[in-house]
Design a protein around this motif. Structure first.
Motif, PDB file in Angstrom:
ATOM      1  N   GLU A   1      86.793  58.163  35.039  1.00 39.72           N
ATOM      2  CA  GLU A   1      85.876  57.024  35.078  1.00 39.72           C
ATOM      3  C   GLU A   1      84.949  56.858  36.367  1.00 39.72           C
ATOM      4  O   GLU A   1      84.253  55.970  36.551  1.00 39.72           O
ATOM      5  CB  GLU A   1      86.460  55.624  34.753  1.00 39.72           C
ATOM      6  CG  GLU A   1      87.014  55.594  33.075  1.00 39.72           C
ATOM      7  CD  GLU A   1      87.723  54.336  32.754  1.00 39.72           C
ATOM      8  OE1 GLU A   1      87.836  53.303  33.861  1.00 39.72           O
ATOM      9  OE2 GLU A   1      87.933  53.829  31.723  1.00 39.72           O
TER      10      GLU A   1
ATOM     11  N   PRO B   1      87.261  63.605  21.892  1.00 37.63           N
ATOM     12  CA  PRO B   1      86.244  64.312  23.083  1.00 37.63           C
ATOM     13  C   PRO B   1      87.121  65.370  23.983  1.00 37.63           C
ATOM     14  O   PRO B   1      86.824  66.324  24.592  1.00 37.63           O
ATOM     15  CB  PRO B   1      85.682  63.422  23.666  1.00 37.63           C
ATOM     16  CG  PRO B   1      86.567  61.967  23.712  1.00 37.63           C
ATOM     17  CD  PRO B   1      86.918  62.406  22.232  1.00 37.63           C
ATOM     18  N   SER B   2      88.731  64.969  23.841  1.00 34.75           N
ATOM     19  CA  SER B   2      89.417  65.840  24.505  1.00 34.75           C
ATOM     20  C   SER B   2      89.632  67.122  24.053  1.00 34.75           C
ATOM     21  O   SER B   2      90.244  68.536  24.714  1.00 34.75           O
ATOM     22  CB  SER B   2      90.861  65.125  24.636  1.00 34.75           C
ATOM     23  OG  SER B   2      91.491  65.210  23.183  1.00 34.75           O
TER      24      SER B   2
ATOM     25  N   HIS C   1      79.465  60.088  29.659  1.00 35.79           N
ATOM     26  CA  HIS C   1      80.099  61.388  29.389  1.00 35.79           C
ATOM     27  C   HIS C   1      79.594  62.442  29.962  1.00 35.79           C
ATOM     28  O   HIS C   1      78.554  62.947  29.794  1.00 35.79           O
ATOM     29  CB  HIS C   1      80.473  61.374  27.925  1.00 35.79           C
ATOM     30  CG  HIS C   1      81.414  62.378  27.360  1.00 35.79           C
ATOM     31  ND1 HIS C   1      82.805  61.756  27.136  1.00 35.79           N
ATOM     32  CD2 HIS C   1      81.456  63.642  27.186  1.00 35.79           C
ATOM     33  CE1 HIS C   1      83.270  63.022  26.833  1.00 35.79           C
ATOM     34  NE2 HIS C   1      82.724  63.893  26.876  1.00 35.79           N
TER      35      HIS C   1
ATOM     36  N   ILE D   1      74.921  61.143  27.113  1.00 38.92           N
ATOM     37  CA  ILE D   1      75.883  62.200  27.352  1.00 38.92           C
ATOM     38  C   ILE D   1      75.211  63.405  28.013  1.00 38.92           C
ATOM     39  O   ILE D   1      74.037  63.848  27.473  1.00 38.92           O
ATOM     40  CB  ILE D   1      76.127  62.572  25.934  1.00 38.92           C
ATOM     41  CG1 ILE D   1      76.838  61.307  25.028  1.00 38.92           C
ATOM     42  CG2 ILE D   1      77.175  63.648  25.938  1.00 38.92           C
ATOM     43  CD1 ILE D   1      76.854  61.584  23.630  1.00 38.92           C
TER      44      ILE D   1
ATOM     45  N   ASN E   1      84.293  60.148  31.238  1.00 40.37           N
ATOM     46  CA  ASN E   1      84.396  59.551  29.834  1.00 40.37           C
ATOM     47  C   ASN E   1      84.269  57.908  30.117  1.00 40.37           C
ATOM     48  O   ASN E   1      85.264  57.329  30.438  1.00 40.37           O
ATOM     49  CB  ASN E   1      85.653  59.958  29.365  1.00 40.37           C
ATOM     50  CG  ASN E   1      85.807  59.437  27.945  1.00 40.37           C
ATOM     51  OD1 ASN E   1      85.276  58.626  27.562  1.00 40.37           O
ATOM     52  ND2 ASN E   1      86.530  60.376  26.917  1.00 40.37           N
TER      53      ASN E   1
ATOM     54  N   SER F   1      83.805  55.991  27.457  1.00 42.19           N
ATOM     55  CA  SER F   1      83.528  55.478  26.034  1.00 42.19           C
ATOM     56  C   SER F   1      84.475  54.031  25.959  1.00 42.19           C
ATOM     57  O   SER F   1      84.098  53.341  24.994  1.00 42.19           O
ATOM     58  CB  SER F   1      84.082  56.618  25.100  1.00 42.19           C
ATOM     59  OG  SER F   1      85.557  56.996  25.396  1.00 42.19           O
TER      60      SER F   1
ATOM     61  N   THR G   1      86.168  69.976  28.390  1.00 40.73           N
ATOM     62  CA  THR G   1      86.354  68.971  29.312  1.00 40.73           C
ATOM     63  C   THR G   1      87.337  69.231  30.582  1.00 40.73           C
ATOM     64  O   THR G   1      88.346  70.005  30.508  1.00 40.73           O
ATOM     65  CB  THR G   1      87.038  67.410  28.839  1.00 40.73           C
ATOM     66  OG1 THR G   1      87.286  66.794  29.738  1.00 40.73           O
ATOM     67  CG2 THR G   1      88.379  67.825  28.099  1.00 40.73           C
TER      68      THR G   1
ATOM     69  N   VAL H   1      81.483  64.968  20.321  1.00 45.11           N
ATOM     70  CA  VAL H   1      81.137  63.969  21.181  1.00 45.11           C
ATOM     71  C   VAL H   1      80.286  63.025  20.751  1.00 45.11           C
ATOM     72  O   VAL H   1      80.430  61.778  20.904  1.00 45.11           O
ATOM     73  CB  VAL H   1      80.736  64.717  22.701  1.00 45.11           C
ATOM     74  CG1 VAL H   1      80.359  63.533  23.637  1.00 45.11           C
ATOM     75  CG2 VAL H   1      81.859  65.492  23.134  1.00 45.11           C
TER      76      VAL H   1
ATOM     77  N   GLU I   1      89.575  63.989  31.983  1.00 47.90           N
ATOM     78  CA  GLU I   1      88.760  62.645  32.034  1.00 47.90           C
ATOM     79  C   GLU I   1      88.737  61.899  33.219  1.00 47.90           C
ATOM     80  O   GLU I   1      89.783  61.818  33.958  1.00 47.90           O
ATOM     81  CB  GLU I   1      89.102  61.771  30.882  1.00 47.90           C
ATOM     82  CG  GLU I   1      88.890  62.688  29.412  1.00 47.90           C
ATOM     83  CD  GLU I   1      89.492  61.595  28.379  1.00 47.90           C
ATOM     84  OE1 GLU I   1      90.037  60.531  28.525  1.00 47.90           O
ATOM     85  OE2 GLU I   1      89.372  62.147  27.092  1.00 47.90           O
TER      86      GLU I   1
ATOM     87  N   TYR J   1      81.232  58.838  20.413  1.00 45.58           N
ATOM     88  CA  TYR J   1      80.395  57.790  21.100  1.00 45.58           C
ATOM     89  C   TYR J   1      79.538  56.925  20.028  1.00 45.58           C
ATOM     90  O   TYR J   1      79.276  55.757  20.285  1.00 45.58           O
ATOM     91  CB  TYR J   1      79.512  58.471  22.249  1.00 45.58           C
ATOM     92  CG  TYR J   1      80.093  58.721  23.316  1.00 45.58           C
ATOM     93  CD1 TYR J   1      80.361  57.353  24.260  1.00 45.58           C
ATOM     94  CD2 TYR J   1      81.026  59.734  23.669  1.00 45.58           C
ATOM     95  CE1 TYR J   1      80.834  57.723  25.645  1.00 45.58           C
ATOM     96  CE2 TYR J   1      81.522  59.821  24.935  1.00 45.58           C
ATOM     97  CZ  TYR J   1      81.736  58.810  25.864  1.00 45.58           C
ATOM     98  OH  TYR J   1      82.385  59.106  26.941  1.00 45.58           O
TER      99      TYR J   1
END
Length: 608
Positions: free
Chosen positions: A297, A287-288, A164, A240, A222, A224, A292, A253, A295, A257
């Motif tokens: 990956e 987390p949004s 993250h 993180i 992210n 998660s 940020t 956060v 997001e 997690y």
């Protein structure tokens, strides 16, 4: 925790001791924090006394504390770096996170972790680091699940990966973009983050394809939703990013997690959590709602487009809708939202605050940039932020209370979830109680209290409940027993993997380039002893970067724009990034699916 189970660690960042406390309270199994110097975040420095306080707090829960000592070292800094390393060890840190191999040569009595700045991408490199005495390797962020799985299979060292936070667009420890534009170097903990700036994409000869776009700025990571896959691949520590982040970010956060890790662990009985204690946040983590850039990956499923954020490098936040219509002082969204006064919103590169909102109608502070069709994001949720700021979540360790009352003695024993036990007792004349049922209820009520301690009494049982014990005596026994158990927990020294350097280990290659950054005599001796026969002068110490590759990256701007050279692109010629006097020619290595930035600015004497 069973020693037969593999422990899984949620690793949180901490700017200072206050952030350590927040990370621990909201569920971290370990924290990483910078020392006074030589950390990759120059603005997050702490002296040994501060870190000692952090260790003292964390140790009660079995939470480990790692200190970052992960910048490159010059010869004239080796003595000071060793002095600081030993101060951190004296403060009780559980491991040092290092980049420079000089620290491997200092015979430090501490566990060593190879920083992501070491740029571990391959199984061979991970094996080498393990044989050289690194208990853990921290992987490059640009790796796919298959690549991570291959590294885990090749080494018995612990494997840590980021899950993250912000993503460095260049390979960690191999980026010189900041240094090529000024005195601040990422390898010295002072990156100016030029990758977040606006750039023009040109042909290098006056034609501009894109102007003023943040072409190197990536969305935040992210993973998660993918933690179970990483556990199955063999990863032991989930990291993180964010040693410069504020307390609200840490609370939110980490809590998010913690829940995600626990959910993944629930279906994997062969794994266990790396620390103890239950944290139940008094808000719904999301987390949004913390900083940020959107997001991603990243390349977890392989290299693909859609990871950049061209319009802004700032916080984007959560999507709330699209502008359906615009009035003189307000606009209407295409859906209902829970926007409220004080919220921050953005659209494209513009942003403002909300003055009023009801249903789909929103009255912003400024109307600049509000046009029909614009996507609206909330990058600051005022009510949520207040809720997090006011949060008083405590982390507690489950214990069992056992009482034993006899005619001349009363004792209370507390046993925690790891089997640690502490007892308090006293003498006295404990005659039979007039009402045994009431006495037993009093015993259970008094001994189940834990006050503001770190414990949570989950069970009370014992013998002798038919004898009368004054409430004041029970309170004193309870207080003494829990204090002794807390002291016992704090005094435990965690197990460390302090490993020797195998002189027979061979580096996977015989040549190190200028990007490998061997900047001092101890690091040079380390690599030579392990089979390297040629070491180029480090780019980090060069007077000039003109004509050199100052960033190599798995991120490909052509791929992101749909202009891959393997797919008959429209932009078939050279591509350049330009900003003011700074010009970088892009080279594309299609075989390795990598991009390189070549510094083509005019040569300027760095000493001037």
């Amino acid at each position: 925790m069973s020693s037969l189970k593999r422990p899984i660690e949620l690793l949180a960042p901490a700017r200072d001791c206050e952030a350590v406390v927040a990370a621990v309270d909201y569920g971290a199994d370990a924290v990483y924090i910078g020392g006074a110097r030589f950390g990759a975040r120059h603005a997050a420095a702490n002296d040994a006394a501060q870190i000692a306080r952090a260790v003292e707090y964390a140790r009660r829960y079995g939470v480990r504390v790692y200190a970052t000592l992960n910048t490159l070292l010059r010869d004239d800094e080796l003595e000071e770096a060793e002095r600081q390393a030993r101060e951190l060890i004296g403060a009780g840190v559980d491991a040092l996170i290092v980049q420079d191999m000089a620290l491997r040569r200092m015979n430090l009595p501490v566990e060593l972790h190879a920083s992501t700045q070491v740029h571990t991408l391959t199984p061979g490199h991970a094996q080498f680091l393990e044989r050289c005495g690194f208990a853990r390797v921290i992987l490059e962020r640009a790796m796919s699940l298959d690549e991570i799985r291959a590294v885990c299979a090749a080494t018995s060292a612990e494997v840590e990966c980021f899950v993250h936070g912000a993503i460095c667009v260049g390979y960690s420890g191999r980026c010189f973009l900041s240094r090529s534009m000024g005195p601040r170097s990422g390898n010295r903990g002072e990156c100016a983050q030029p990758c977040r700036l606006a750039w023009d994409l040109t042909d290098g000869r006056g034609r501009t394809y894109l102007a003023g776009k943040h072409l190197l700025s990536l969305r935040d990571m992210n993973l998660s939703a993918r933690l179970g896959e990483l556990m199955d691949a063999g990863v032991s520590s989930f990291k993180i990013e964010g040693r410069l982040k504020e307390i609200g970010y840490i609370r939110n956060v980490v809590a998010w997690y913690r829940r995600a890790v626990d959910e993944a662990l629930a279906s994997r009985p062969e794994l266990c959590r790396a620390s103890v204690g239950r944290s139940v946040p008094d808000f719904a983590p999301d987390p949004s709602k913390s900083f940020t850039r959107g997001e991603s990956e990243y390349y977890f499923d392989g290299r693909r487009a859609g990871v950049a954020s061209f319009d802004t490098p700032k916080a984007v936040g959560e999507y709330v809708g699209r502008v359906a219509s615009v009035g003189a002082r307000d606009f209407v969204l295409d859906r209902a939202s829970d926007l409220a006064p004080g919220d921050g919103i953005c659209f494209g590169g513009a942003g403002t605050n909300v003055n009023a909102a009801e249903g789909r109608r929103v009255v912003p502070n400024r109307m600049e940039g509000v046009v029909p069709g614009a996507e609206v994001y909330r990058n600051y949720d005022h009510r949520f932020s207040q809720q997090v700021a006011r949060s008083r979540t405590r982390r507690t360790i489950g214990v069992r209370a056992e009482f034993a009352v006899e005619a001349g003695r009363a004792a209370v024993r507390y046993v925690d979830c790891e089997g640690l036990a502490a007892e308090a007792s006293c003498g006295g004349d404990f005659a039979p109680a007039r009402d045994a049922v009431k006495m037993e209820a009093t015993l259970r009520e008094q001994l189940s209290r834990s006050g503001d301690t770190i414990f949570r009494v989950e069970e009370v049982a014992g013998t002798g409940a038919e004898r009368f014990v004054p409430v004041s005596v029970l309170a004193a026994l309870r207080r003494e027993g829990l204090e002794r158990l807390a002291a016992l927990r704090a005094s435990r020294v965690p197990e460390h993997r302090i490993l020797p350097e195998d002189p027979a280990a061979r580096y996977p290659g015989v040549r190190l380039t200028e990007a490998d950054n061997v900047t001092n005599r101890l690091a040079e001796a380390f690599y030579c002893d392990h089979g390297v026969t040629e070491i180029e002068p480090p780019l980090e110490l060069a007077r000039e970067t003109t004509g050199r590759c100052v960033m190599r990256t798995a991120y490909c701007l052509r791929r992101e724009l749909g202009e891959c050279l393997k797919r008959n692109p429209r932009l078939a010629g050279e591509l350049w990034l330009e900003r003011d006097r700074f010009r970088y020619r892009l080279e594309f290595d299609c075989a390795r699916c990598e991009m390189c930035l070549i510094d083509e600015k005019e040569s300027i004497c760095r000493s001037c």
